[in-house]
Design an enzyme around this catalytic site. Sequence first.
Site, mmCIF file in Angstrom:
data_model
loop_
_atom_site.group_PDB
_atom_site.id
_atom_site.type_symbol
_atom_site.label_atom_id
_atom_site.label_comp_id
_atom_site.label_asym_id
_atom_site.label_seq_id
_atom_site.Cartn_x
_atom_site.Cartn_y
_atom_site.Cartn_z
ATOM 1 N N ASP A 68 0.867 -1.176 0.000
ATOM 2 C CA ASP A 68 0.000 0.000 0.000
ATOM 3 C C ASP A 68 0.905 1.228 0.000
ATOM 4 O O ASP A 68 2.002 1.215 0.592
ATOM 5 C CB ASP A 68 -0.899 0.025 1.240
ATOM 6 C CG ASP A 68 -1.845 -1.174 1.288
ATOM 7 O OD1 ASP A 68 -1.952 -1.862 0.231
ATOM 8 O OD2 ASP A 68 -2.448 -1.413 2.345
ATOM 9 N N ASP A 113 -3.416 -3.016 -1.552
ATOM 10 C CA ASP A 113 -3.437 -4.349 -2.165
ATOM 11 C C ASP A 113 -4.676 -5.104 -1.713
ATOM 12 O O ASP A 113 -5.594 -4.522 -1.124
ATOM 13 C CB ASP A 113 -2.161 -5.101 -1.845
ATOM 14 C CG ASP A 113 -1.982 -5.344 -0.346
ATOM 15 O OD1 ASP A 113 -2.886 -4.973 0.414
ATOM 16 O OD2 ASP A 113 -0.915 -5.878 0.028
ATOM 17 N N ASN A 149 11.551 38.764 -10.161
ATOM 18 C CA ASN A 149 10.498 37.935 -9.568
ATOM 19 C C ASN A 149 9.425 38.816 -8.936
ATOM 20 O O ASN A 149 9.699 39.883 -8.405
ATOM 21 C CB ASN A 149 11.118 37.016 -8.513
ATOM 22 C CG ASN A 149 10.097 36.044 -7.966
ATOM 23 O OD1 ASN A 149 9.567 35.226 -8.704
ATOM 24 N ND2 ASN A 149 9.814 36.134 -6.656
ATOM 25 N N HIS A 475 37.866 40.652 -150.730
ATOM 26 C CA HIS A 475 37.001 40.567 -151.904
ATOM 27 C C HIS A 475 35.909 39.518 -151.735
ATOM 28 O O HIS A 475 34.941 39.496 -152.495
ATOM 29 C CB HIS A 475 37.843 40.293 -153.171
ATOM 30 C CG HIS A 475 38.344 38.887 -153.277
ATOM 31 N ND1 HIS A 475 39.571 38.484 -152.775
ATOM 32 C CD2 HIS A 475 37.780 37.777 -153.846
ATOM 33 C CE1 HIS A 475 39.744 37.194 -153.029
ATOM 34 N NE2 HIS A 475 38.665 36.742 -153.684
ATOM 35 N N ASP A 529 43.995 42.914 -149.307
ATOM 36 C CA ASP A 529 42.847 42.013 -149.492
ATOM 37 C C ASP A 529 42.683 41.144 -148.230
ATOM 38 O O ASP A 529 43.055 39.969 -148.200
ATOM 39 C CB ASP A 529 43.080 41.146 -150.740
ATOM 40 C CG ASP A 529 41.824 40.366 -151.131
ATOM 41 O OD1 ASP A 529 40.760 40.627 -150.519
ATOM 42 O OD2 ASP A 529 41.923 39.492 -152.011
ATOM 43 N N SER A 632 39.229 31.360 -152.502
ATOM 44 C CA SER A 632 39.566 32.685 -151.974
ATOM 45 C C SER A 632 39.271 32.781 -150.476
ATOM 46 O O SER A 632 38.253 32.282 -149.982
ATOM 47 C CB SER A 632 38.770 33.767 -152.711
ATOM 48 O OG SER A 632 39.162 33.824 -154.058
#
Length: 688
Positions: A68, A113, A149, A475, A529, A632
């Site tokens: 107890d 108990d 405090n 010619h 010519d 010619s």
Amino acid sequence: MWCIVLFSLLAWVYAEPTMYGEILSPNYPQAYPSEVEKSWDIEVPEGYGIHLYFTHLDIELSENCAYDSVQIISGDTEEGRLCGQRSSNNPHSPIVEEFQVPYNKLQVIFKSDFSNEERFTGFAAYYVATDINECTDFVDVPCSHFCNNFIGGYFCSCPPEYFLHDDMKNCGVNCSGDVFTALIGEIASPNYPKPYPENSRCEYQIRLEKGFQVVVTLRREDFDVEAADSAGNCLDSLVFVAGDRQFGPYCGHGFPGPLNIETKSNALDIIFQTDLTGQKKGWKLRYHGDPMPCPKEDTPNSVWEPAKAKYVFRDVVQITCLDGFEVVEGRVGATSFYSTCQSNGKWSNSKLKCQPVDCGIPESIENGKVEDPESTLFGSVIRYTCEEPYYYMENGGGGEYHCAGNGSWVNEVLGPELPKCVPVCGVPREPFEEKQRIIGGSDADIKNFPWQVFFDNPWAGGALINEYWVLTAAHVVEGNREPTMYVGSTSVQTSRLAKSKMLTPEHVFIHPGWKLLEVPEGRTNFDNDIALVRLKDPVKMGPTVSPICLPGTSSDYNLMDGDLGLISGWGRTEKRDRAVRLKAARLPVAPLRKCKEVKVEKPTADAEAYVFTPNMICAGGEKGMDSCKGDSGGAFAVQDPNDKTKFYAAGLVSWGPQCGTYGLYTRVKNYVDWIMKTMQENSTPRED
């Protein structure tokens, strides 16, 4: 009834904490029953502690109070477990056991108990709320600096220059919010060189003009910050943040990082964070703004001007491509560009690069080709060739070109000028051989005389001297300035001519010394010519068509009596007025008097009236071979004295006193200057 019970429970649940109270074991003061477990939750207002005291205690005694007991619990801590009998030691006080806890909550649990051999009466206990000093009664100090405090509570306060954090317990320094914009400055931790404050977070900002980077300089002796823990984590730390780059955290005695930090940014955040402990002097640093550097990029194939070891913000460079390279973007054909070091540390125009010049696909040339290049970039080589054996490269250079730095294909001799393929002159594909005696000459093939031009009206001949010009007698064309001409055919039958190449005249140029007559048939003066016919389109050369050379102007080309020459044509023969197939003969040069001595056949004037000049060549007289009517304008071809593989037009068939004897030929050497000048002045089509 149930409503009353529920109301009572709710009232209990929501009851305000009380300042005092009484707790009695079950059935007290009678014996407590077996197998009982009961608990009481004690709560007083916050800011108070609990004073729990017992005035009576009678519980079955057992070792460790296993059978107890009454148990006192504060949070997770068991303050005590009681059993047995107790009595007061103070005759003036009934208290047999007491507990003083600085908390406002407490739990009391009673257990018994299953059996008790004796009668036990249990306990009687009382609690009262008591004021506590939070500043001294706790192991952990509630305030970081000053604790104050009062009855039922406490409050925290801070020294000057500190402020109280939102948790109302910790003090810190108001060291954030400073912004530094000057190009040079100094920053230090709070109170430096005295110890810096704990539990603080200081943030400093440096903001410089864009284009300047923040450079931080520290000395090792100017740095003393609480060292890292055993795991290497900094308890107090200094951190530098520049954009996405971070330097640190740093801590310890003596600065552990680089003494010169280039941030590459114009904005820097300095963060100094401390925990609840430590007494170090802190740190001091200097900073300055350095013009933002730009990397000295190695731009391939280029030169930077000016050349520097380091480039910074606002620097301008001219990047010039090396020879053979060009800028591939931007202005076409640019060989340089400017780049500026920008405020972000990057170069402008950074995408521009110098890449090899591309000369492109080479141009094609007439009567030649260029091999397909493997590459057309700077330094590549190509080669032009002419269509041999009918063309050769007139202007030299060998035909090899390389891609030059200016983007052009260039030859070492000609530069950017393209090679010119001109016809090879005076080289018959098949040399003439007298295979069979014909009266006055032999059959010939056009390949023996590829320069031979056939005039259809009047029936005559001419000599191709290049791709645009035909040389003939004056010619021949004096009465028809738009003659019909053919090349490349041995036979002049209509069916054969249809398969040959017809030449279209553009303009006829008669020598200015040629005297035009109203009745040409009575002409006795054939001096000068000679005539030129400019063709409308160029003639393509091949095995049956190629020009004859012109004589040189040196004495090497002065004909001597007995020199042999070739004549060809479709003129009168002994049997026919006109030949159908090409005829040819080899004739010697004779003194001019030989021609004078020949009696003129069917004279139209007195023999003394015929004119003989140094502009005429006399040839023939042997074995009845001679040129005649219809021949010619054809060439009297003589082997070149300086190149035996070639023939040149020493003369042109002009006139003769009698066919089959001696004939007179225009001495072409005397007219080379006129020929060259006429062709040069009329190298482009005439605009009539």
